[in-house]
Design a protein around this motif. Structure first.
Motif, PDB file in Angstrom:
ATOM      1  N   GLY A  23       0.783  -1.227   0.000  1.00 41.44           N
ATOM      2  CA  GLY A  23       0.000   0.000   0.000  1.00 41.44           C
ATOM      3  C   GLY A  23       0.812   1.273   0.000  1.00 41.44           C
ATOM      4  O   GLY A  23       0.271   2.364   0.131  1.00 41.44           O
ATOM      5  N   ALA A  24       2.123   1.150  -0.135  1.00 42.46           N
ATOM      6  CA  ALA A  24       2.993   2.334  -0.077  1.00 42.46           C
ATOM      7  C   ALA A  24       3.785   2.492  -1.369  1.00 42.46           C
ATOM      8  O   ALA A  24       4.179   1.519  -1.995  1.00 42.46           O
ATOM      9  N   ALA A  25       4.015   3.738  -1.710  1.00 44.60           N
ATOM     10  CA  ALA A  25       4.889   4.033  -2.845  1.00 44.60           C
ATOM     11  C   ALA A  25       6.315   3.658  -2.462  1.00 44.60           C
ATOM     12  O   ALA A  25       6.728   3.836  -1.316  1.00 44.60           O
ATOM     13  N   MET A  26       7.050   3.134  -3.418  1.00 42.54           N
ATOM     14  CA  MET A  26       8.456   2.798  -3.227  1.00 42.54           C
ATOM     15  C   MET A  26       9.274   3.756  -4.094  1.00 42.54           C
ATOM     16  O   MET A  26       8.995   3.895  -5.288  1.00 42.54           O
ATOM     17  N   TYR A  27      10.230   4.414  -3.486  1.00 44.46           N
ATOM     18  CA  TYR A  27      10.980   5.456  -4.179  1.00 44.46           C
ATOM     19  C   TYR A  27      12.397   4.987  -4.505  1.00 44.46           C
ATOM     20  O   TYR A  27      13.121   4.515  -3.621  1.00 44.46           O
ATOM     21  N   GLU A  28      12.791   5.156  -5.757  1.00 44.86           N
ATOM     22  CA  GLU A  28      14.124   4.756  -6.205  1.00 44.86           C
ATOM     23  C   GLU A  28      15.239   5.531  -5.509  1.00 44.86           C
ATOM     24  O   GLU A  28      16.364   5.054  -5.454  1.00 44.86           O
ATOM     25  N   GLN A  75      15.598   0.422  -5.642  1.00 43.86           N
ATOM     26  CA  GLN A  75      15.993   1.174  -4.455  1.00 43.86           C
ATOM     27  C   GLN A  75      17.274   1.932  -4.780  1.00 43.86           C
ATOM     28  O   GLN A  75      17.965   1.587  -5.728  1.00 43.86           O
ATOM     29  N   SER A  76      17.634   2.891  -3.966  1.00 44.68           N
ATOM     30  CA  SER A  76      18.883   3.615  -4.212  1.00 44.68           C
ATOM     31  C   SER A  76      20.101   2.713  -4.028  1.00 44.68           C
ATOM     32  O   SER A  76      21.159   2.979  -4.589  1.00 44.68           O
ATOM     33  N   ASN A  77      19.952   1.644  -3.272  1.00 43.47           N
ATOM     34  CA  ASN A  77      21.067   0.738  -3.021  1.00 43.47           C
ATOM     35  C   ASN A  77      20.792  -0.697  -3.480  1.00 43.47           C
ATOM     36  O   ASN A  77      21.354  -1.648  -2.950  1.00 43.47           O
ATOM     37  N   GLY A  78      19.919  -0.842  -4.474  1.00 46.70           N
ATOM     38  CA  GLY A  78      19.662  -2.170  -5.001  1.00 46.70           C
ATOM     39  C   GLY A  78      18.236  -2.352  -5.468  1.00 46.70           C
ATOM     40  O   GLY A  78      17.617  -1.446  -6.015  1.00 46.70           O
ATOM     41  N   VAL A  79      17.722  -3.549  -5.224  1.00 45.10           N
ATOM     42  CA  VAL A  79      16.379  -3.911  -5.686  1.00 45.10           C
ATOM     43  C   VAL A  79      15.754  -4.879  -4.688  1.00 45.10           C
ATOM     44  O   VAL A  79      16.446  -5.669  -4.046  1.00 45.10           O
ATOM     45  N   ILE A  80      14.439  -4.775  -4.552  1.00 48.26           N
ATOM     46  CA  ILE A  80      13.671  -5.712  -3.731  1.00 48.26           C
ATOM     47  C   ILE A  80      12.770  -6.519  -4.653  1.00 48.26           C
ATOM     48  O   ILE A  80      12.170  -5.981  -5.593  1.00 48.26           O
ATOM     49  N   HIS A  81      12.673  -7.818  -4.360  1.00 49.24           N
ATOM     50  CA  HIS A  81      11.679  -8.688  -4.971  1.00 49.24           C
ATOM     51  C   HIS A  81      10.858  -9.239  -3.802  1.00 49.24           C
ATOM     52  O   HIS A  81      11.409  -9.875  -2.895  1.00 49.24           O
ATOM     53  N   VAL A  82       9.557  -8.989  -3.790  1.00 53.53           N
ATOM     54  CA  VAL A  82       8.686  -9.454  -2.712  1.00 53.53           C
ATOM     55  C   VAL A  82       8.411 -10.945  -2.917  1.00 53.53           C
ATOM     56  O   VAL A  82       8.115 -11.379  -4.034  1.00 53.53           O
ATOM     57  N   VAL A 115      10.122   0.259   5.596  1.00 50.29           N
ATOM     58  CA  VAL A 115       9.362   0.692   6.783  1.00 50.29           C
ATOM     59  C   VAL A 115       7.990   1.260   6.408  1.00 50.29           C
ATOM     60  O   VAL A 115       7.104   1.314   7.255  1.00 50.29           O
ATOM     61  N   ASN A 116       7.787   1.631   5.158  1.00 44.05           N
ATOM     62  CA  ASN A 116       6.496   2.172   4.731  1.00 44.05           C
ATOM     63  C   ASN A 116       5.522   1.113   4.229  1.00 44.05           C
ATOM     64  O   ASN A 116       4.357   1.408   4.015  1.00 44.05           O
ATOM     65  N   SER A 117       5.991  -0.109   4.049  1.00 44.22           N
ATOM     66  CA  SER A 117       5.139  -1.186   3.537  1.00 44.22           C
ATOM     67  C   SER A 117       4.378  -1.860   4.660  1.00 44.22           C
ATOM     68  O   SER A 117       4.984  -2.461   5.554  1.00 44.22           O
ATOM     69  N   ALA A 118       3.058  -1.802   4.609  1.00 46.63           N
ATOM     70  CA  ALA A 118       2.228  -2.472   5.611  1.00 46.63           C
ATOM     71  C   ALA A 118       2.396  -3.991   5.550  1.00 46.63           C
ATOM     72  O   ALA A 118       2.115  -4.689   6.522  1.00 46.63           O
ATOM     73  N   ASP A 119       2.877  -4.513   4.421  1.00 45.57           N
ATOM     74  CA  ASP A 119       3.066  -5.954   4.258  1.00 45.57           C
ATOM     75  C   ASP A 119       4.400  -6.460   4.783  1.00 45.57           C
ATOM     76  O   ASP A 119       4.679  -7.659   4.729  1.00 45.57           O
TER      77      ASP A 119
END
Length: 181
Positions: free
Chosen positions: A27-32, A165-172, A41-45
């Protein structure tokens, strides 16, 4: 002709057409321009993951320069573990075990899904993914989804890929990856 291509590129950049937006996570925007921890910390999941990263003392590491790829299990993924497991892992006396589990979700370079798919294909359908925790995940592709198998045979699906991300990438992912026992 060159002027036309240049004008088209400038127009695409100015209208955002050339810049793919990050997917929303929890539910949160993810910023590069934010690092892995700042976005998580902004992701409710991912509240359980954030609590675990804090308990393991990995906030500074995952806020660092990287690059990292983090396979980020959701709260539901942690809930699939046997009852009491998360609570036990979050205790200070279990910090080493928690750190091992968490770092088995981290790769020491940024790997986008398309690149991982290419490696899977190049390796005949299965690609080993060594992690910073010393675990080796096996990546496969099933249908249109990347699957990861841990050293205990647990299988996770990448449900949201390529969250830059500024320091990489996330895969959920939908399952917690565990090291060999």
């Amino acid at each position: 002709m060159k002027a036309f291509h240049l004008a088209t590129a400038i127009l695409a950049l100015s209208t955002g057409m050339a810049l793919a937006e990050n997917p929303m996570v929890g539910g949160a925007a993810m910023y590069e321009d934010k690092n892995i921890v700042e976005n998580a910390v902004n992701s409710a999941d991912h509240t359980t993951l954030v609590a675990a990263v804090q308990a393991a003392g990995l906030v500074e590491t995952l806020s660092g320069a990287g690059p990292f790829t983090v396979f980020a299990p959701t709260n539901e993924a942690f809930a699939k573990l046997p009852a009491g497991t998360v609570e036990t892992l979050l205790k200070p006396e279990n910090k080493d075990q928690l750190t091992k589990i968490l770092t088995c979700h981290v790769v020491g370079k940024a790997v986008m899904a398309e690149a991982l798919n290419g490696m899977i294909k190049d390796d005949g359908g299965k690609h080993p993914v060594p992690t910073l925790g010393g675990c080796t995940l096996q990546a496969t592709y099933e249908g249109d989804m990347i699957k990861l198998t841990d050293e205990q045979g647990n299988v996770a699906s990448v449900t949201i890929a390529d969250v830059k991300q500024s320091n990489g990438v996330i895969h959920v992912i939908d399952t917690v990856m565990l090291p060999a026992m």
